[in-house]
Design an enzyme around this catalytic site. Structure first.
Site, PDB file in Angstrom:
ATOM      1  N   ASP A   1      62.487  -9.728 -40.171  1.00 43.11           N
ATOM      2  CA  ASP A   1      62.440  -9.888 -38.723  1.00 43.11           C
ATOM      3  C   ASP A   1      63.230  -8.801 -38.004  1.00 43.11           C
ATOM      4  OD1 ASP A   1      61.969 -11.606 -36.251  1.00 43.11           O
ATOM      5  OD2 ASP A   1      64.164 -11.569 -36.300  1.00 43.11           O
TER       6      ASP A   1
ATOM      7  N   GLU B   1      58.997  -6.088 -39.223  1.00 38.51           N
ATOM      8  CA  GLU B   1      58.798  -6.087 -37.773  1.00 38.51           C
ATOM      9  C   GLU B   1      59.755  -5.042 -37.228  1.00 38.51           C
ATOM     10  OE1 GLU B   1      59.064  -8.908 -33.791  1.00 38.51           O
ATOM     11  OE2 GLU B   1      60.477  -9.212 -35.440  1.00 38.51           O
TER      12      GLU B   1
END
Length: 614
Positions: free
Chosen positions: A271, A306
């Site tokens: 993330d 990401e």
């Protein structure tokens, strides 16, 4: 005589941290350099056990007779009791006792499973708590056959590290080694992964190494987990390059290895890596990739980023086209361009992706090369963004029409089928599901569920008003807020209410309705085409193998050179009311949504062809 193949196997990751069961007892080990003495408290025992300080901030105790299932806490010199930061299970939530877990107890049946090649990947992102009626790991098992019939080859779990309370998106985890207790036990999670592998499904896990949740994080009380020389969107940044960073880095690396080695996850999604601050000579992302890959040389292990910075450097391939560091990155650029085309929204996420009539080149470029912005100035952000990505194969990117962020970070958490017409949505699905980039479906999308997916997070009662107001402030830049016809930001769904969490639970009964059954069949048909026509031609895909042409406002033609000399071609018109002439249509048609007459595409028309080498 050939020896019989084993019917089960044991997997256990021996950790440097936490509680490790051995024959006859349990070894406890804690890094707490801020304290000279630590004690161990066993639930139900009157006397605490002193741990031995063994140097460099480490404390250790081998406790004979302590077995799996024992509940324990660590006790600081001021009598403060804390759970184990490396706890494998928190049955009483993040503030309660930790539980000793014997990782060797589970018997895996996926003895010969080694994963699947990346080019075969079709991802299905899901939130464990809202995916099934039960909201548990075992609840997911009951839906795996649905995913197999759909054609999915990998499920990606939103973060499961234990968080405060009973519901959360998962990005506020504080017990990184403990699967969320409301979802089930560690063995329940292993059962899910084992069951998925038995059906040919890979399982990826979303992990968060850019911050820790605000409630239940006891690490600052014992160790230099934060570095005040850096900041993050969540406050002080995790200490990857300051004093004590070597053990902090190992804590993170061990966590990643724990998930892939002991739980046999097939990959990890990292993330918001752009929020990881690390000025050391070797970035933590480089070490993570190297350690994970070296730990599983005989297993397909896929590592996904990401990264809002769109850095091509993390996605490089070697001369054998094998990823050097990371396998792929979520491609927000394609999402934003498709969403803006279908909805007309042009603020918030979409401010630099609107006016496709003037920026169709961005759509073609993002589909062909990955990043829409490759070092150019993004007008809305006022900064240069991205690196050249034309040298990367299309499989370096994960592409989607919806994900948890793009749906959840809306005032009501409404899905694209509520804000765009059906023809537009089907056109977008026809683009992304057949792209050489790796597609990802967000749970319920395949049947156009009417259930929203708003942001939700359980918090202590005295924090609820603060969290709601913060959420309202955060959403002021959303398209709905800027559009007077949409709800005011004050109508934001309260993320702290259990009813908000429950409202996101998928409506599986809707599959019995004709409208949703037709959507599901549409997705199955698209994925069947991908399986037959696209996937067999993706192996060995190289960079510098694509091109695009703008054929009109919101209309592009894109081509890719695939394996065996085949050329894949896309002709797409994403205009709602305009017909466009296209270059000569070449190749065998494999998919058409909308209508095409001779060399012309109607509104919301997507045509894919394959041209074989002569």
């Amino acid at each position: 005589m050939k020896s019989a193949k084993p019917v089960s196997v044991v997997r256990n990751h021996a950790m440097r941290f936490g509680a490790e069961v051995f024959d006859g007892g349990t070894r406890f080990k804690l890094w707490a350099p801020l304290h000279e003495q630590i004690s161990l408290k066993l639930k139900g025992k009157r006397k605490n056990l002193a741990m031995e300080a063994i140097g460099d901030g480490w404390h250790r105790l081998e406790a004979e007779g302590v077995t799996a299932g024992t509940l324990y806490k660590y006790v600081l010199p001021d009598a403060t009791e804390i759970p184990d930061p490396a706890s494998r299970y928190q049955p009483e939530d993040v503030n309660g006792f930790s539980q000793v877990v014997d990782g060797r107890a589970f018997r895996w049946t996926d003895v010969e499973w080694v994963g699947r090649p990346w080019e075969e990947t079709i991802i299905y992102e899901l939130h464990v708590g809202t995916f099934s009626e039960a909201g548990t790991f075992r609840g997911v098992i009951g839906k795996l056959d649905h995913l197999v019939r759909l054609g999915i080859t990998a499920i990606q779990l939103m973060p499961i590290a234990d968080f405060y309370g009973s519901f959360n998106w998962g990005y506020d985890g504080v017990a990184w080694y403990a699967p969320e207790s409301s979802y089930g036990t560690p063995d329940d999670l292993k059962s899910l992964i084992d069951a998925a592998h038995g059906r040919g499904l890979m399982v990826f896990l979303d992990v968060v190494y850019n911050h820790l949740g605000a409630h239940g994080n006891y690490l600052p009380a014992i160790a230099p987990i934060f570095n005040k020389n850096h900041t993050s969107p969540w406050g002080d940044a995790i200490n990857y390059d300051g004093a004590g960073a070597s053990v902090v880095r190992e804590f993170v690396i061990e966590n990643a290895l724990y998930w892939v080695n002991e739980f046999n996850f097939d990959g990890l999604r990292f993330d918001a890596v752009h929020a990881i601050q690390d000025d050391s000579t070797t970035h933590i992302l480089e070490i993570l990739a190297a350690r994970i890959r070296s730990a599983r040389p005989a297993h397909y292990t896929h590592l996904i980023l990401e990264n809002a910075e769109n850095q091509e450097s993390w996605l490089k391939r070697n001369s054998s086209l094998i990823p050097v560091h990371y396998t792929a990155q979520w491609n927000d650029d394609v999402h934003h361009l498709l969403h803006s085309a279908a909805t007309g929204e042009n603020t918030g996420y979409y401010a630099d992706f609107d006016h496709l009539e003037e920026r169709s080149d961005k759509l073609g470029r993002a589909l062909a090369e990955g990043f829409a912005y490759q070092g150019e100035m993004k007008p809305h952000e006022g900064m240069h963004r991205g690196e050249p990505s034309v040298g990367l194969p299309g499989t370096s990117f994960v592409v989607y029409m919806q994900d948890h962020d793009q749906v959840g970070n809306r005032i009501k958490g409404d899905r694209i089928t509520e804000i765009a017409n059906a023809d537009a949505v089907r056109a977008l699905a026809s683009v992304y599901l057949l792209s050489p980039q790796i597609p990802m479906v967000f749970m319920g999308e395949e049947w156009a569920t009417k259930r929203h997916f708003p942001y939700f997070a359980d918090v202590p009662p005295d924090m609820r008003d603060v969290v709601l107001k913060g959420r309202q402030e955060e959403l002021k830049g959303t398209p709905e807020h800027d559009d007077p016809a949409k709800p005011a930001v004050e109508e934001t769904v309260d993320p702290t209410l259990r009813s908000t969490f429950e409202s996101a639970r998928l409506d599986w009964s809707a599959l019995g309705l004709r409208e949703h059954a037709e959507w599901l069949q549409f997705y199955r048909n698209l994925i069947d085409v991908r399986r037959m026509e696209i996937i067999p031609r993706l192996a060995g895909l190289e960079g510098f193998s694509s091109g695009y042409e703008v054929i009109g406002p919101k209309a592009v033609a894109v081509s890719w050179s695939l394996a065996g000399g085949a050329t894949l071609r896309l002709y797409a018109n994403l205009a709602s009311d305009t017909q466009h002439d296209v270059p000569q249509i070449r190749g065998r048609r494999i998919w058409l949504h909308g209508y095409s007459e001779e060399a012309s595409l109607g509104p919301w028309t997507v045509l894919w062809t394959v041209e074989l080498a002569s």
